[in-house]
Design a protein around this motif. Sequence first.
Motif, mmCIF file in Angstrom:
data_model
loop_
_atom_site.group_PDB
_atom_site.id
_atom_site.type_symbol
_atom_site.label_atom_id
_atom_site.label_comp_id
_atom_site.label_asym_id
_atom_site.label_seq_id
_atom_site.Cartn_x
_atom_site.Cartn_y
_atom_site.Cartn_z
ATOM 1 N N THR A 5 72.740 34.373 32.816
ATOM 2 C CA THR A 5 72.185 35.592 32.722
ATOM 3 C C THR A 5 70.575 35.069 33.070
ATOM 4 O OG1 THR A 5 73.808 36.228 31.271
ATOM 5 C CG2 THR A 5 72.122 37.949 31.851
ATOM 6 N N LEU A 6 70.167 35.963 34.455
ATOM 7 C CA LEU A 6 68.732 35.933 35.215
ATOM 8 C C LEU A 6 68.777 37.171 34.972
ATOM 9 C CD1 LEU A 6 69.447 33.170 37.541
ATOM 10 C CD2 LEU A 6 68.297 32.667 35.151
ATOM 11 N N ALA A 7 67.017 37.358 34.789
ATOM 12 C CA ALA A 7 66.787 39.030 34.987
ATOM 13 C C ALA A 7 65.384 38.265 36.041
ATOM 14 C CB ALA A 7 65.568 39.196 33.608
ATOM 15 N N ASN A 8 65.417 38.533 37.336
ATOM 16 C CA ASN A 8 64.063 38.894 37.968
ATOM 17 C C ASN A 8 63.078 40.067 37.855
ATOM 18 O OD1 ASN A 8 63.162 38.055 40.612
ATOM 19 N ND2 ASN A 8 63.272 40.038 41.259
ATOM 20 N N LEU A 9 61.796 38.802 37.456
ATOM 21 C CA LEU A 9 60.471 39.455 36.454
ATOM 22 C C LEU A 9 59.693 39.856 37.882
ATOM 23 C CD1 LEU A 9 60.369 37.652 33.046
ATOM 24 C CD2 LEU A 9 61.352 39.913 33.584
ATOM 25 N N GLN A 10 59.224 40.879 38.014
ATOM 26 C CA GLN A 10 58.019 41.011 39.445
ATOM 27 C C GLN A 10 56.635 41.430 38.540
ATOM 28 O OE1 GLN A 10 59.653 43.897 41.967
ATOM 29 N NE2 GLN A 10 59.858 42.338 43.387
ATOM 30 N N PHE A 11 55.273 40.943 39.077
ATOM 31 C CA PHE A 11 54.251 40.879 38.537
ATOM 32 C C PHE A 11 53.373 41.495 39.580
ATOM 33 C CE2 PHE A 11 56.763 37.832 35.623
ATOM 34 C CZ PHE A 11 56.638 38.735 33.880
ATOM 35 N N PRO A 12 53.526 42.777 40.060
ATOM 36 C CA PRO A 12 52.452 42.994 40.942
ATOM 37 C C PRO A 12 50.973 42.991 40.799
ATOM 38 C CG PRO A 12 53.668 44.987 40.304
ATOM 39 C CD PRO A 12 54.316 43.783 39.541
ATOM 40 N N THR A 13 50.296 41.961 41.442
ATOM 41 C CA THR A 13 48.772 42.143 41.253
ATOM 42 C C THR A 13 47.835 43.681 41.383
ATOM 43 O OG1 THR A 13 48.558 41.378 43.448
ATOM 44 C CG2 THR A 13 48.640 39.748 41.383
ATOM 45 N N MET A 14 47.351 44.405 41.214
ATOM 46 C CA MET A 14 46.510 45.691 40.785
ATOM 47 C C MET A 14 44.704 45.182 41.233
ATOM 48 S SD MET A 14 49.180 47.570 40.785
ATOM 49 C CE MET A 14 50.857 47.365 39.904
ATOM 50 N N GLU A 15 44.110 46.054 42.137
ATOM 51 C CA GLU A 15 43.036 46.199 42.667
ATOM 52 C C GLU A 15 42.533 46.596 41.286
ATOM 53 O OE1 GLU A 15 41.048 45.842 46.274
ATOM 54 O OE2 GLU A 15 40.172 47.478 45.249
ATOM 55 N N LEU A 16 41.366 45.654 40.833
ATOM 56 C CA LEU A 16 40.168 46.031 39.718
ATOM 57 C C LEU A 16 38.615 45.945 39.793
ATOM 58 C CD1 LEU A 16 38.995 46.096 36.194
ATOM 59 C CD2 LEU A 16 39.485 43.706 36.181
ATOM 60 N N TYR A 17 38.039 46.379 40.036
ATOM 61 C CA TYR A 17 37.065 46.526 40.612
ATOM 62 C C TYR A 17 36.124 46.645 39.581
ATOM 63 C CZ TYR A 17 36.044 51.325 40.397
ATOM 64 O OH TYR A 17 35.971 52.742 39.529
ATOM 65 N N ALA A 18 34.381 45.893 39.729
ATOM 66 C CA ALA A 18 33.048 46.994 39.512
ATOM 67 C C ALA A 18 32.280 46.051 40.346
ATOM 68 C CB ALA A 18 33.076 45.291 38.339
ATOM 69 N N MET A 19 31.657 47.575 40.183
ATOM 70 C CA MET A 19 29.912 47.728 40.846
ATOM 71 C C MET A 19 28.637 47.311 40.112
ATOM 72 S SD MET A 19 30.430 50.366 44.098
ATOM 73 C CE MET A 19 30.920 51.735 43.262
ATOM 74 N N PRO A 20 27.941 45.693 40.040
ATOM 75 C CA PRO A 20 26.752 46.317 39.707
ATOM 76 C C PRO A 20 25.629 46.635 40.819
ATOM 77 C CG PRO A 20 27.741 44.095 40.533
ATOM 78 C CD PRO A 20 28.793 45.353 40.397
ATOM 79 N N ALA A 21 24.888 46.811 40.217
ATOM 80 C CA ALA A 21 23.723 47.469 41.034
ATOM 81 C C ALA A 21 22.376 46.619 41.234
ATOM 82 C CB ALA A 21 23.171 48.691 41.114
ATOM 83 N N ALA A 22 21.445 45.868 41.823
ATOM 84 C CA ALA A 22 20.530 44.523 41.989
ATOM 85 C C ALA A 22 19.183 45.645 42.555
ATOM 86 C CB ALA A 22 21.071 43.648 42.747
ATOM 87 N N SER A 23 17.885 45.472 42.600
ATOM 88 C CA SER A 23 17.215 45.617 43.093
ATOM 89 C C SER A 23 16.554 44.948 44.547
ATOM 90 C CB SER A 23 15.665 46.379 42.258
ATOM 91 O OG SER A 23 15.328 44.958 41.958
ATOM 92 N N GLN A 24 15.975 45.234 45.738
ATOM 93 C CA GLN A 24 16.193 44.352 47.113
ATOM 94 C C GLN A 24 14.767 43.095 46.279
ATOM 95 O OE1 GLN A 24 17.237 44.904 49.254
ATOM 96 N NE2 GLN A 24 16.651 42.229 49.854
ATOM 97 N N SER A 25 14.008 43.969 45.125
ATOM 98 C CA SER A 25 12.686 42.586 44.697
ATOM 99 C C SER A 25 13.556 41.524 44.276
ATOM 100 C CB SER A 25 12.068 43.450 44.056
ATOM 101 O OG SER A 25 12.336 43.802 42.563
ATOM 102 N N LEU A 26 14.919 42.372 42.950
ATOM 103 C CA LEU A 26 15.452 40.969 43.033
ATOM 104 C C LEU A 26 16.417 40.394 43.363
ATOM 105 C CD1 LEU A 26 17.095 39.834 39.808
ATOM 106 C CD2 LEU A 26 18.891 41.449 40.388
ATOM 107 N N LEU A 27 16.653 40.344 44.618
ATOM 108 C CA LEU A 27 17.189 39.418 45.515
ATOM 109 C C LEU A 27 16.396 38.547 46.714
ATOM 110 C CD1 LEU A 27 19.427 42.647 47.362
ATOM 111 C CD2 LEU A 27 20.339 40.897 45.304
ATOM 112 N N ASP A 28 14.775 39.345 46.636
ATOM 113 C CA ASP A 28 13.983 38.635 47.367
ATOM 114 C C ASP A 28 13.588 37.371 46.491
ATOM 115 O OD1 ASP A 28 14.472 40.387 49.811
ATOM 116 O OD2 ASP A 28 12.902 41.499 48.594
ATOM 117 N N ASP A 29 13.907 37.561 45.342
ATOM 118 C CA ASP A 29 13.023 36.863 44.504
ATOM 119 C C ASP A 29 14.149 34.953 44.247
ATOM 120 O OD1 ASP A 29 12.338 34.723 42.322
ATOM 121 O OD2 ASP A 29 12.139 36.436 41.144
ATOM 122 N N THR A 30 13.675 34.100 45.468
ATOM 123 C CA THR A 30 14.271 33.037 45.536
ATOM 124 C C THR A 30 14.451 31.868 44.016
ATOM 125 O OG1 THR A 30 12.379 31.762 45.565
ATOM 126 C CG2 THR A 30 13.265 32.751 47.931
#
Length: 413
Positions: free
Chosen positions: A189-214
């Motif tokens: 006896t077989l069961a067809n299991l379905q696992f859909p993937t859902m979108e998870l998000y995060a939105m970190p912020a950075a200053s331009q000075s941080l991005l310019d720092d090599t």
Amino acid sequence: MTDTTSLETKGAGGETARAFEEFLEAFEAFKETNDQRLSEIEQRGASDALVAEKLARIEETLDTTKRVADNLALKSARPHLAGSRATPASELAHKAAFDGYVRRGDASRIARIEEKALSAGSAPDGGYLVPAETEAAVNRALKAISPMRAISGLRQVSGSVYNRPFATTGVGTGWVAETASRTQTTTPTLANLQFPTMELYAMPAASQSLLDDTIVNIDEWLAEEVRIAFAEQEGTAFVTGDGTNKPKGFLAYDTVANASWAWGKLGFVATGAAGAFPAVAPGDKLLDLIYATKAPYRANGTFVMSRSTVGAVRKLKDGDGNYLWQPANAPGEWPSLMGYPVAESEDMPAIDSNSLSIAFGDFSRGYLIVDRAGIRVLRDPYSAKPYVLFYTTKRVGGGVQDFDAIKLLKFAE
């Protein structure tokens, strides 16, 4: 002569060891104070309020020192993105192009790379793929800080839905002689299991000075920023998620008394007392929970409960006066209950009337987490000036795959 002991104590390893020693000292103080409380209850029928207050303070110290020791152990074991292995030229090109996109908003190079690779994570799909090394670092961090990821089954897919046939009656097996005729096996006896993937998000912020720092490693910064946000959201979904735009948590499935267990439902064992352990032999209910699980699942069994439930379980003893809960043997490891590891998940409900506050079983077989390959980043320099936002997304799904592998303790009559 160099004092190596002093050097070690000053390093991260010394800090971790020191924090763990404080945790063990707090546990010894906890046992001593709780024994005093139990003795007073036995002699006078109630404990002194000052003793109860002292015990509560020690419990808080116990939890704090364990958390500090675990965090230090996790920090010292965290791998750097820049490894010693030889990196392929294609990965180096992707990394350089991604760095240019994140720091300066230059999408031309990374767009060409993804077009050439026929990537599903291109701009029309919501941003650009992070380098493989960064994705691996995020996934490692998630597993390290998420209790459900650490104990559940994991599968990575390229599509949006993972389908898995599962034999609910078990696979037909048997012994047969080399030249004997083979009997026809029954149809599983077989069961067809379905696992859909859902979108998870995060939105970190950075200053331009941080991005310019090599000097700043942008890949490490991004991985560090999103890992905790992802882990918190995932942890809740894997336990209590309703399956709508998120994974379905194992507590969201139908439950039934274990004696009446059927496929598609999780079995539970009742404590016999509403919102509490029974007054007599409370540890026996934990044994009932363990042995409600079949032997193949018990071998890799793990308890899952919240910190408040751990606080109640920590006070329980067996008939010989030994504590059922035992501290971890080393920083970063989990404590044990009756010989099985205990994973703390704050998404498990606290003990209350009819609550399902403790789960036990082989979660690697019982619960499946499905990750869609690829973490994407969309740069947004406009919505929160002067900061730059990075809309970071990953797709993840989850659900119960073997309903016989997980059992629950219900605090009900």
